[in-house]
Motif scaffolding. Structure first.
Motif, short mmCIF file in Angstrom:
data_model
loop_
_atom_site.label_atom_id
_atom_site.label_comp_id
_atom_site.label_asym_id
_atom_site.label_seq_id
_atom_site.Cartn_x
_atom_site.Cartn_y
_atom_site.Cartn_z
N TRP A 49 0.90 -1.16 -0.14
CA TRP A 49 0.04 -0.10 0.00
C TRP A 49 0.90 1.23 -0.08
CZ3 TRP A 49 -1.03 3.64 4.31
CH2 TRP A 49 -2.17 4.40 3.94
N ARG A 97 2.53 -5.61 14.50
CA ARG A 97 1.20 -5.27 14.26
C ARG A 97 0.53 -4.45 15.36
NH1 ARG A 97 -1.72 -10.74 13.80
NH2 ARG A 97 0.36 -11.25 12.82
N GLY A 105 -2.92 -0.25 8.75
CA GLY A 105 -3.27 -1.41 8.55
C GLY A 105 -4.67 -1.32 8.15
N ASP A 106 -5.61 -0.66 7.97
CA ASP A 106 -6.88 -0.75 7.65
C ASP A 106 -6.67 -0.07 6.11
OD1 ASP A 106 -7.97 -1.17 10.24
OD2 ASP A 106 -8.64 0.62 10.51
N ALA A 109 -5.15 -3.42 4.26
CA ALA A 109 -6.38 -4.42 4.19
C ALA A 109 -7.24 -4.04 3.11
CB ALA A 109 -6.90 -4.78 5.57
N TRP A 114 -6.74 -8.36 1.95
CA TRP A 114 -6.30 -9.40 2.99
C TRP A 114 -5.54 -8.63 4.24
CZ3 TRP A 114 -0.45 -9.75 3.25
CH2 TRP A 114 -0.08 -10.75 4.25
N ASP A 115 -5.65 -9.03 5.37
CA ASP A 115 -5.37 -8.07 6.62
C ASP A 115 -4.31 -8.97 7.37
OD1 ASP A 115 -4.92 -6.84 8.76
OD2 ASP A 115 -6.99 -6.46 9.20
N ARG A 117 -2.72 -8.53 9.77
CA ARG A 117 -2.88 -8.16 11.32
C ARG A 117 -3.79 -9.59 12.03
NH1 ARG A 117 -5.54 -2.64 11.50
NH2 ARG A 117 -6.49 -3.46 9.70
N LYS A 118 -4.53 -10.10 10.91
CA LYS A 118 -5.59 -11.24 11.61
C LYS A 118 -4.96 -12.64 10.83
CE LYS A 118 -9.41 -8.07 11.58
NZ LYS A 118 -10.85 -7.89 10.79
N ASP A 119 -3.79 -12.45 10.30
CA ASP A 119 -3.23 -13.63 10.06
C ASP A 119 -2.01 -14.40 10.83
OD1 ASP A 119 -1.95 -15.79 8.20
OD2 ASP A 119 -2.58 -14.64 6.50
#
Length: 155
Positions: A49, A97, A105-106, A109, A114-115, A117-119
């Motif tokens: 990003w 994170r 992060g937002d 994602a 795909w995020d 932070r949630k992986d």
């Protein structure tokens, strides 16, 4: 001119800068080149990003790219294809994170779908500050391809 040259000759530096910034905002993936302390190269595609000033990458801190970026902070990025490339040399700073600003992060994602932070918990983020940027298409555009030096736009 050869058959691969642009029909109107080389693009102006201003046009190349505009199109390079468009590519940074639009593309989904970037080739990321790093090296370890022994000089062993590593080249991988990663999602990214662009926030208007820095390129944000996410990768596992345990893989070669993550280890190399953590150790040296040196990176080369290549956007586009061989007939329309944007090459960036930069310095990377790692953020966990927990350290990552939520808005970064937002946005990452939202762009990629795909995020990290949630992986897996080994994912970290790297903020790459461009120091040197070049943009060119074909041989006639090699002259004048440097658009940024020492972090400052020349155009």
């Amino acid at each position: 001119m050869t058959s691969v040259d642009p029909p109107h000759g080389p693009r102006s530096p201003e046009q190349r800068k505009r199109e390079a910034l468009e590519r940074l905002a639009r593309d989904n993936d970037v080739w990321v080149a790093t090296a370890d302390a022994a000089g062993e190269p590593c080249l991988v595609p990663l999602a990214f990003w662009w926030d208007g000033e820095a390129v944000w990458l996410a990768t596992r801190v345990t893989n070669p790219t993550g280890r190399n970026l953590s150790a040296t902070g040196r990176v080369r990025l290549s956007f586009g294809h061989t007939r329309d490339v944007v090459s960036v040399h930069g310095t990377a700073r790692m953020l966990t994170r927990e350290e990552l600003p939520a808005e970064v992060g937002d946005a990452f994602a939202a762009k990629d779908g795909w995020d990290p932070r949630k992986d897996h918990p080994s994912y970290v983020f790297f903020q790459v500050i461009p120091e040197f940027l070049q943009a060119w298409g074909t041989v006639p555009e090699m002259k004048g391809r440097t658009l940024m030096r020492e972090g400052k736009w020349l155009v």
